[in-house]
Scaffold this active site. Structure first.
Site, short mmCIF file in Angstrom:
data_model
loop_
_atom_site.label_atom_id
_atom_site.label_comp_id
_atom_site.label_asym_id
_atom_site.label_seq_id
_atom_site.Cartn_x
_atom_site.Cartn_y
_atom_site.Cartn_z
N HIS A 120 5.37 6.04 1.04
CA HIS A 120 6.18 5.29 0.37
C HIS A 120 5.06 3.98 0.01
O HIS A 120 4.10 3.64 0.57
CB HIS A 120 7.51 4.66 1.19
CG HIS A 120 7.08 4.08 2.37
ND1 HIS A 120 6.84 4.98 3.64
CD2 HIS A 120 7.10 2.70 2.87
CE1 HIS A 120 6.50 4.05 4.73
NE2 HIS A 120 6.47 2.73 4.16
N GLN A 147 1.42 4.49 2.13
CA GLN A 147 1.44 4.48 3.27
C GLN A 147 2.50 5.25 3.90
O GLN A 147 3.50 5.80 3.13
CB GLN A 147 1.59 2.86 3.87
CG GLN A 147 3.17 2.41 3.60
CD GLN A 147 3.17 1.02 4.02
OE1 GLN A 147 3.85 0.77 5.27
NE2 GLN A 147 2.50 0.07 3.41
N LYS A 154 -7.15 -3.36 2.34
CA LYS A 154 -6.91 -3.10 3.81
C LYS A 154 -7.62 -1.95 4.19
O LYS A 154 -8.06 -1.11 3.29
CB LYS A 154 -5.71 -3.33 4.40
CG LYS A 154 -5.01 -4.68 4.14
CD LYS A 154 -3.67 -4.84 5.08
CE LYS A 154 -2.98 -6.01 4.90
NZ LYS A 154 -1.82 -6.06 5.43
N SER A 174 0.90 -1.30 -0.06
CA SER A 174 -0.08 -0.12 -0.15
C SER A 174 0.79 1.23 0.09
O SER A 174 1.94 1.26 0.60
CB SER A 174 -0.82 -0.03 1.20
OG SER A 174 -0.02 0.01 2.40
N HIS A 227 4.13 5.89 8.23
CA HIS A 227 4.31 5.71 9.69
C HIS A 227 4.16 6.82 10.44
O HIS A 227 4.72 7.67 10.22
CB HIS A 227 5.20 4.71 9.76
CG HIS A 227 5.61 3.79 9.03
ND1 HIS A 227 4.66 2.66 8.81
CD2 HIS A 227 6.50 3.08 8.36
CE1 HIS A 227 4.89 1.51 7.89
NE2 HIS A 227 6.18 2.00 7.54
N GLU A 278 12.01 3.07 9.38
CA GLU A 278 12.31 2.04 8.72
C GLU A 278 13.47 2.30 8.02
O GLU A 278 13.65 3.36 7.36
CB GLU A 278 11.35 1.20 8.41
CG GLU A 278 10.71 1.71 7.28
CD GLU A 278 9.38 0.98 6.83
OE1 GLU A 278 8.70 0.20 7.87
OE2 GLU A 278 8.72 1.51 5.61
N LYS A 328 7.69 4.44 13.90
CA LYS A 328 8.14 3.29 12.86
C LYS A 328 9.22 3.95 12.06
O LYS A 328 8.78 3.64 10.81
CB LYS A 328 6.81 2.39 12.49
CG LYS A 328 7.41 1.24 11.87
CD LYS A 328 6.23 0.56 10.99
CE LYS A 328 6.51 -0.73 10.57
NZ LYS A 328 5.56 -1.65 9.62
N ARG A 349 -2.44 3.82 5.68
CA ARG A 349 -2.80 3.47 4.24
C ARG A 349 -3.77 4.43 3.88
O ARG A 349 -4.86 4.59 4.38
CB ARG A 349 -3.08 2.05 4.29
CG ARG A 349 -2.27 0.94 4.80
CD ARG A 349 -2.68 -0.48 4.53
NE ARG A 349 -1.86 -1.64 5.29
CZ ARG A 349 -2.06 -1.93 6.41
NH1 ARG A 349 -2.84 -1.38 7.26
NH2 ARG A 349 -1.07 -2.73 7.35
#
Length: 431
Positions: free
Chosen positions: A281, A116, A306, A114, A118, A143, A141, A300
């Site tokens: 991203h 999305q 989802k 997706s 964070h 990453e 989050k 998302r």
């Protein structure tokens, strides 16, 4: 239950069968999980993520050694650390409490994840309180994805000039957002204040992502027809080819159009991409090792069946423009590269050992997790030695030097707390 703060502890880890994962034996995640002691690989099932860490959504388990041999009991890594907090080291325990501050993963991506972002810590706490069934924890989050194969992603917004070209070349976006909104973008310049530029981009992106399903379905149908006709007379751009692929995976999804606004990043093996809080991203294709703060919070808004939270996503983004920084790793020794993102929680080492070679991972003041991606060999401390092979995952407590030696050539990845976190300046008290 106490334990000596010396030794190597094996982990049994978790697999995620999200539908975007590579199928069956094509997936590195599938065979890693099988060799780690998981189930036999099912040929028709997707295998997306291999989790190594203490998050409640996919916990790893420590194989607790027993005095008389045997495989030992399984205890969740989170519970084991709570019982043995010294394994984290003093600084890590003081900063993050009795839990592992990072979550380590291997991803096998067959189709796009997706669009999305964070949340940062403040927003994560709010979202977790409001919707705990959707946002599983109250942590941020950040990453990093380190490519194992060629790896593709969308990441961050394109720069001003490219954004103007998009609006000129993709009339379908103008049709959705309206000419007044598009004109604001077309009249932007680098001389405009950063706040104004971000405001214009936020308006454009929010208008696009908020369009109703009926409208977007018609617009994307027109887009695909136009690109199909164009392909008959000339070569499509990389982004246009990507958009056709995304539409095939997610027909009629607004994320197909939104992809034009984001940077299309192609990583070679050994290159890494890091993502801070509130940056849009989407991973597209390939296999990577991923590390992040211990969280599973995802907001998302496109390319997904989802739950979508368009309003939250559009309001939380930084709207920073420009191509993202690529990390190439810093050479630690002839066999090892270290990837250090600007986040305290984690760093990653890539170690490729030819046959009959060895290297040393110096003792660090925090915990480490090693995963063997290929080959076989040994891991040794001053007081113990473990034979290891592909699929093995090992937890190393703080302040332990590790020697890795290969017998047949071996590829290792290590996740640990960011080295910069332990520098004296990090703990200096300001005057």
């Amino acid at each position: 239950m106490g334990t000596e703060n010396q030794g190597i502890f094996r982990l049994k880890c978790c697999v995620k069968n999200y539908d975007w994962g590579r199928v069956g034996k094509e997936s590195s995640v599938a065979w890693l999980h099988a060799k780690n002691g998981g189930e036999v690989v099912r040929d028709d099932d997707p295998y997306a993520e291999f989790w190594m860490g203490s998050h409640d959504s996919g916990p790893s388990y420590v194989v607790v050694p027993v005095a008389n041999g045997g495989s030992g009991d399984l205890v969740s890594l989170k519970e084991w650390i709570e019982r043995n907090p010294a394994v984290l080291g003093d600084e890590v325990l003081r900063k993050w409490g009795p839990d592992l501050p990072f979550l380590f993963k291997v991803l096998s991506v067959a189709k796009a994840l997706s669009i999305q972002a964070h949340p940062d810590k403040d927003l994560a706490a709010i979202l977790h309180k409001q919707q705990p069934e959707v946002y599983k924890d109250d942590n941020h989050k950040p990453e990093m994805a380190l490519a194992v194969t060629q790896f593709e992603a969308l990441c961050g917004f394109v720069g001003i000039e490219e954004l103007k070209r998009v609006l000129h070349d993709v009339p379908e976006i103008v049709e959705v957002v309206g000419s007044p909104c598009a004109d604001q973008v077309l009249h932007m310049s680098k001389q405009d204040g950063e706040k104004n530029r971000k405001g214009v981009l936020q308006t454009l992106f929010t208008e696009l992502m908020s369009v109703n399903k009926a409208t977007i379905s018609d617009v994307i149908s027109n887009l695909i027809s136009r690109l199909t006709r164009k392909r008959e007379v000339t070569e499509l751009t990389d982004k246009e080819q990507l958009v056709l692929k995304l539409e095939n995976q997610y027909p009629g999804d607004i994320g197909v159009l939104a992809a034009f606004l984001l940077n299309y990043v192609k990583l070679n093996p050994g290159e890494a991409l890091y993502l801070g809080a509130n940056e849009p991203h989407a991973y597209i294709f390939g296999e990577c090792v991923e590390c992040m703060a211990t969280s599973d919070n995802v907001v998302r808004a496109g390319l997904t069946p989802k739950h979508r939270d368009v309003q939250t996503l559009c309001s939380m983004l930084t709207y920073k423009q420009g191509f993202p920084e690529i990390l190439y790793g810093v050479v630690s020794n002839p066999f090892t590269r270290k990837y250090i993102p600007p986040f305290d929680e984690f760093e990653v080492d890539q170690c490729i050992l030819p046959q009959e070679t060895s290297t040393v991972f110096p003792a660090v003041p925090g915990p480490s997790i090693f995963v063997v991606m290929a080959g076989a060999g040994t891991l040794c401390t001053a007081s113990s030695e473990e034979c290891i092979t592909e699929g093995d995952v090992l937890f190393i407590p703080a302040n332990i030097e590790i020697t890795a030696a290969s017998t047949s050539g071996m590829n290792l990845y290590r996740a640990g707390v960011n080295s910069h976190f332990f520098e004296p300046s990090h703990f200096a008290v300001p005057n």
